[in-house]
Design an enzyme around this catalytic site. Structure first.
Site, PDB file in Angstrom:
ATOM      1  N   LYS A 206     -16.354  14.074  54.477  1.00  0.00           N
ATOM      2  CA  LYS A 206     -17.002  15.389  54.554  1.00  0.00           C
ATOM      3  C   LYS A 206     -18.509  15.308  54.261  1.00  0.00           C
ATOM      4  O   LYS A 206     -19.020  14.278  53.840  1.00  0.00           O
ATOM      5  CB  LYS A 206     -16.301  16.346  53.595  1.00  0.00           C
ATOM      6  CG  LYS A 206     -14.806  16.476  53.882  1.00  0.00           C
ATOM      7  CD  LYS A 206     -14.537  16.871  55.322  1.00  0.00           C
ATOM      8  CE  LYS A 206     -13.078  17.152  55.607  1.00  0.00           C
ATOM      9  NZ  LYS A 206     -12.215  15.959  55.607  1.00  0.00           N
TER      10      LYS A 206
HETATM   11  C1  LIG Z   1     -10.359  21.358  58.900  1.00  0.00           C
HETATM   12  C2  LIG Z   1      -9.792  20.761  57.652  1.00  0.00           C
HETATM   13  N1  LIG Z   1      -9.086  21.531  56.824  1.00  0.00           N
HETATM   14  C3  LIG Z   1      -8.567  21.046  55.683  1.00  0.00           C
HETATM   15  C4  LIG Z   1      -8.731  19.735  55.327  1.00  0.00           C
HETATM   16  C5  LIG Z   1      -8.062  19.223  54.093  1.00  0.00           C
HETATM   17  O1  LIG Z   1      -8.952  18.692  53.160  1.00  0.00           O
HETATM   18  P1  LIG Z   1      -8.450  17.537  52.152  1.00  0.00           P
HETATM   19  O2  LIG Z   1      -8.292  16.279  52.931  1.00  0.00           O
HETATM   20  O3  LIG Z   1      -9.553  17.465  51.140  1.00  0.00           O
HETATM   21  O4  LIG Z   1      -7.158  18.015  51.560  1.00  0.00           O
HETATM   22  C6  LIG Z   1      -9.468  18.878  56.155  1.00  0.00           C
HETATM   23  C7  LIG Z   1      -9.676  17.453  55.768  1.00  0.00           C
HETATM   24  O5  LIG Z   1      -9.772  16.557  56.521  1.00  0.00           O
HETATM   25  C8  LIG Z   1     -10.011  19.404  57.352  1.00  0.00           C
HETATM   26  O6  LIG Z   1     -10.713  18.633  58.190  1.00  0.00           O
END
Ligand SMILES: Cc1ncc(COP(=O)(O)O)c(C=O)c1O
Length: 259
Positions: A206
């Site tokens: 991210k």
């Molecule tokens: C669009 C989107 N939503 C939610 C998430 C979930 O985040 P995390 O991997 O920190 O749980 C991601 C992570 O890749 C994402 O790209």
């Protein structure tokens, strides 16, 4: 680093990032300041946000700083973007049998968060930017629709103005999945702060990263309290008073254990 202009670098503005980017955007920017910050935490043994031998309160400081940056009064850090989505859904009262409108194109975590609540994801068509198309929403609304989840993919904003107008007209909550768009704005307003709740991810790929991590933001104190309570066993630590009492109790217990 911070930039002093909103003009994109591609249009001649000051670049926000000067080192080469790769797939691991946030990680690619790790430098001496980040190493020093991690060492400071390790040296103080301040590994938990609410208490410890030499509490540095780094998480609280981060929440204050990012809330100010985004322009919201309430921000709650958590363990992942998926956790942030779940906190948001719970804060909004989304539960079994409720319907949540999600884009047909997204990372699976957006949909999994809905399913984990026992709610039903309703897939809406996306536009040419692969973002939820506001024009696709109204035909999908039913009496069970509880929330709409726009997902700002790859730093690109969902067209929030018509989406919010539809949501407000029908009394449906909006949870912005801002996992991939921390720092992006829509007509000058930071993404994640336009709907009722915004959820961010700080996972490795991210825009900013702590390896894993997440954040919930909102303008609504009640939604904030509900999200925070869910994130930590019914809210054992959500307010400063609780922190003081707990630190006191921990000191008493350690004193007793040490005789
Ligand atoms: C669009 C989107 N939503 C939610 C998430 C979930 O985040 P995390 O991997 O920190 O749980 C991601 C992570 O890749 C994402 O790209």
């Amino acid at each position: 680093m911070s930039v002093t202009t909103d003009t994109l670098a591609i249009h001649g503005g000051e670049p926000a990032v000067t080192r080469p980017l790769n797939h691991y955007k946030g990680a690619a920017q790790v430098g001496e300041a980040e190493k020093a910050a991690v060492l400071e935490v390790l040296t103080a043994q301040s590994l938990f946000r609410y208490y410890g031998p030499n509490l540095l309160e780094k998480t609280a400081a981060f929440e204050t700083a990012i809330a100010a940056h985004l322009g919201v009064p309430f921000a709650a850090a958590c363990s992942s973007g998926t956790a942030a989505l779940r906190m948001g859904l719970i804060a909004l009262g989304v539960g079994a049998g409720d319907e949540v409108i999600v884009p047909a194109t997204t990372f699976i975590a957006s949909v999994n968060a809905v399913v984990t609540q026992g709610a039903v994801p309703i897939f809406a068509e996306v536009d040419e930017y692969l973002c939820l198309d506001p024009a696709a929403i109204e035909p999908l609304l039913t009496e069970r629709t509880r929330a709409i989840m726009p997902v700002h993919l790859n730093g690109v904003a969902v067209d929030m103005e018509p989406l919010m107008a539809i949501a407000r007209r029908h009394g449906v909550a909006v949870l912005e999945d801002t996992a991939q768009a921390c720092g992006s704005a829509y007509h000058g307003t930071k993404l994640g702060t336009i709907g009722d709740v915004g959820a961010f991810s700080f996972q490795l790929e991210k825009n900013i990263t702590s390896g894993d991590g997440g954040l919930v933001v909102t303008h609504d104190e009640e939604l904030y309290k509900r999200a925070v309570k869910y994130s930590d066993q019914g809210g054992q630590f959500p307010i400063q008073a609780a922190v003081c009492v707990t630190s006191w109790a921990v000191r008493r217990i350690s004193a007793r254990t040490c005789g």
